[in-house]
Write an enzyme that holds these catalytic residues in place. Sequence first.
Site, short mmCIF file in Angstrom:
data_model
loop_
_atom_site.label_atom_id
_atom_site.label_comp_id
_atom_site.label_asym_id
_atom_site.label_seq_id
_atom_site.Cartn_x
_atom_site.Cartn_y
_atom_site.Cartn_z
N PRO A 11 79.28 -70.36 -98.75
CA PRO A 11 79.91 -70.32 -100.08
C PRO A 11 81.43 -70.27 -100.05
O PRO A 11 82.02 -69.60 -99.21
CB PRO A 11 79.34 -69.04 -100.71
CG PRO A 11 78.83 -68.23 -99.58
CD PRO A 11 78.41 -69.21 -98.52
N ARG A 19 92.07 -72.38 -101.50
CA ARG A 19 91.57 -71.01 -101.59
C ARG A 19 92.37 -70.10 -100.66
O ARG A 19 92.35 -70.28 -99.44
CB ARG A 19 90.10 -70.99 -101.17
CG ARG A 19 89.51 -69.62 -101.04
CD ARG A 19 88.19 -69.67 -100.27
NE ARG A 19 87.62 -68.34 -100.23
CZ ARG A 19 86.67 -67.97 -99.39
NH1 ARG A 19 86.18 -68.83 -98.53
NH2 ARG A 19 86.21 -66.75 -99.42
N ASN A 75 79.41 -71.12 -90.26
CA ASN A 75 80.35 -70.28 -91.00
C ASN A 75 79.66 -69.94 -92.31
O ASN A 75 79.67 -70.73 -93.26
CB ASN A 75 81.68 -70.99 -91.25
CG ASN A 75 82.68 -70.05 -91.92
OD1 ASN A 75 82.32 -68.96 -92.39
ND2 ASN A 75 83.94 -70.47 -91.99
N ALA A 78 80.80 -65.31 -97.01
CA ALA A 78 80.47 -63.91 -97.32
C ALA A 78 79.01 -63.57 -97.06
O ALA A 78 78.67 -62.39 -96.90
CB ALA A 78 80.82 -63.63 -98.78
N HIS A 81 78.00 -61.19 -94.19
CA HIS A 81 78.05 -59.73 -94.28
C HIS A 81 76.90 -59.14 -95.08
O HIS A 81 76.82 -57.93 -95.25
CB HIS A 81 79.39 -59.31 -94.92
CG HIS A 81 80.56 -60.10 -94.40
ND1 HIS A 81 80.93 -60.09 -93.08
CD2 HIS A 81 81.43 -60.96 -95.02
CE1 HIS A 81 81.97 -60.88 -92.90
NE2 HIS A 81 82.29 -61.43 -94.07
N ASP A 88 67.31 -64.02 -90.50
CA ASP A 88 65.90 -64.31 -90.19
C ASP A 88 65.67 -65.81 -90.01
O ASP A 88 64.86 -66.21 -89.17
CB ASP A 88 64.99 -63.79 -91.31
CG ASP A 88 64.79 -62.29 -91.25
OD1 ASP A 88 65.20 -61.66 -90.25
OD2 ASP A 88 64.22 -61.73 -92.22
N GLU A 99 78.34 -68.16 -84.41
CA GLU A 99 78.94 -67.68 -85.67
C GLU A 99 80.42 -68.00 -85.66
O GLU A 99 81.11 -67.75 -84.67
CB GLU A 99 78.73 -66.17 -85.81
CG GLU A 99 79.42 -65.61 -87.04
CD GLU A 99 79.26 -64.10 -87.18
OE1 GLU A 99 78.34 -63.52 -86.56
OE2 GLU A 99 80.08 -63.50 -87.89
N HIS A 101 84.23 -68.06 -88.00
CA HIS A 101 85.06 -67.74 -89.17
C HIS A 101 86.47 -68.24 -88.93
O HIS A 101 86.98 -68.12 -87.80
CB HIS A 101 85.11 -66.23 -89.42
CG HIS A 101 83.76 -65.64 -89.60
ND1 HIS A 101 83.06 -65.76 -90.78
CD2 HIS A 101 82.96 -64.99 -88.74
CE1 HIS A 101 81.88 -65.19 -90.62
NE2 HIS A 101 81.80 -64.71 -89.40
N LEU A 102 87.10 -68.72 -89.98
CA LEU A 102 88.51 -69.10 -89.88
C LEU A 102 89.38 -67.88 -89.65
O LEU A 102 90.29 -67.88 -88.81
CB LEU A 102 88.95 -69.81 -91.17
CG LEU A 102 88.27 -71.15 -91.44
CD1 LEU A 102 87.80 -71.22 -92.87
CD2 LEU A 102 89.19 -72.28 -91.10
N SER A 103 89.13 -66.84 -90.44
CA SER A 103 89.96 -65.63 -90.37
C SER A 103 89.39 -64.67 -89.33
O SER A 103 88.21 -64.78 -88.94
CB SER A 103 90.00 -64.95 -91.75
OG SER A 103 88.70 -64.53 -92.13
N ARG A 108 90.29 -57.50 -91.12
CA ARG A 108 90.30 -57.50 -92.59
C ARG A 108 89.54 -56.28 -93.13
O ARG A 108 89.41 -55.28 -92.44
CB ARG A 108 89.72 -58.84 -93.08
CG ARG A 108 90.56 -60.04 -92.59
CD ARG A 108 90.04 -61.35 -93.11
NE ARG A 108 90.14 -61.43 -94.57
CZ ARG A 108 89.47 -62.31 -95.31
NH1 ARG A 108 88.67 -63.19 -94.74
NH2 ARG A 108 89.62 -62.31 -96.62
N ARG A 112 83.89 -56.61 -94.10
CA ARG A 112 83.78 -57.86 -93.34
C ARG A 112 83.51 -57.61 -91.85
O ARG A 112 83.31 -58.54 -91.07
CB ARG A 112 85.05 -58.71 -93.49
CG ARG A 112 85.27 -59.22 -94.89
CD ARG A 112 86.45 -60.17 -94.97
NE ARG A 112 87.00 -60.18 -96.31
CZ ARG A 112 86.53 -60.94 -97.32
NH1 ARG A 112 85.54 -61.77 -97.13
NH2 ARG A 112 87.08 -60.86 -98.52
C1 DQA Z 1 85.05 -66.44 -93.72
C2 DQA Z 1 85.20 -64.91 -93.70
C3 DQA Z 1 84.28 -64.26 -94.72
O1 DQA Z 1 84.47 -62.85 -94.71
C4 DQA Z 1 84.62 -64.77 -96.11
O2 DQA Z 1 83.74 -64.22 -97.06
C5 DQA Z 1 84.63 -66.26 -96.19
C6 DQA Z 1 85.26 -67.00 -95.11
C7 DQA Z 1 86.06 -67.12 -92.77
O3 DQA Z 1 85.82 -68.27 -92.42
O4 DQA Z 1 87.08 -66.53 -92.42
O5 DQA Z 1 84.17 -66.84 -97.16
O6 DQA Z 1 83.74 -66.76 -93.26
#
Ligand code: DQA
Length: 148
Positions: A11, A19, A75, A78, A81, A88, A99, A101-103, A108, A112
């Site tokens: 999402p 964003r 990715n 949210a 979390h 599952d 897994e 994530h960009l950040s 953070r 998260r």
């Molecule tokens: C994210 C990190 C998640 O915490 C956040 O909800 C996102 C983006 C990232 O790519 O850094 O939607 O997955």
Amino acid sequence: MPSSILILNGPNLNLLGTRQPEVYGRTTLADIEVMCKTHAKQRGVRVEFTQSNHEGGLIDAIHAARATHSGIILNAGAYTHSSIALMDAISSVELPTIELHLSNIHAREDFRHQSYIARVAVGVICGFGAAGYTLAIDALLGHLERGS
Ligand code: DQA
């Protein structure tokens, strides 16, 4: 040699570029798709790149991957979390999953720091922005080539 991998985005990632650019950068998801496809071609593997804002859509894509792909880069945004259902789904298809994530989620907010995906993932890449996607392709291919 794996022939194809799924890169699945959750999402709000359709809004990348506009964003919270201070957190997620200015690269759009379409730009990232081109980066991934170019990199994957150089590595001799096909990529399906997709995004859904819906938990059920992500679960359906994971189920469908069983028939067509050797592994998944996820990715989950949210849902990382919160979603036991996504965790599952990954366990159910038994495809190696990275897994992503960009950040740097660990730098953070506390909420998260928890990841349901990490419990069933081969490993986690976070904090490298859009470059994390090509790092994840290399990590997944390395895992598949080693068989462990
Ligand atoms: C994210 C990190 C998640 O915490 C956040 O909800 C996102 C983006 C990232 O790519 O850094 O939607 O997955």
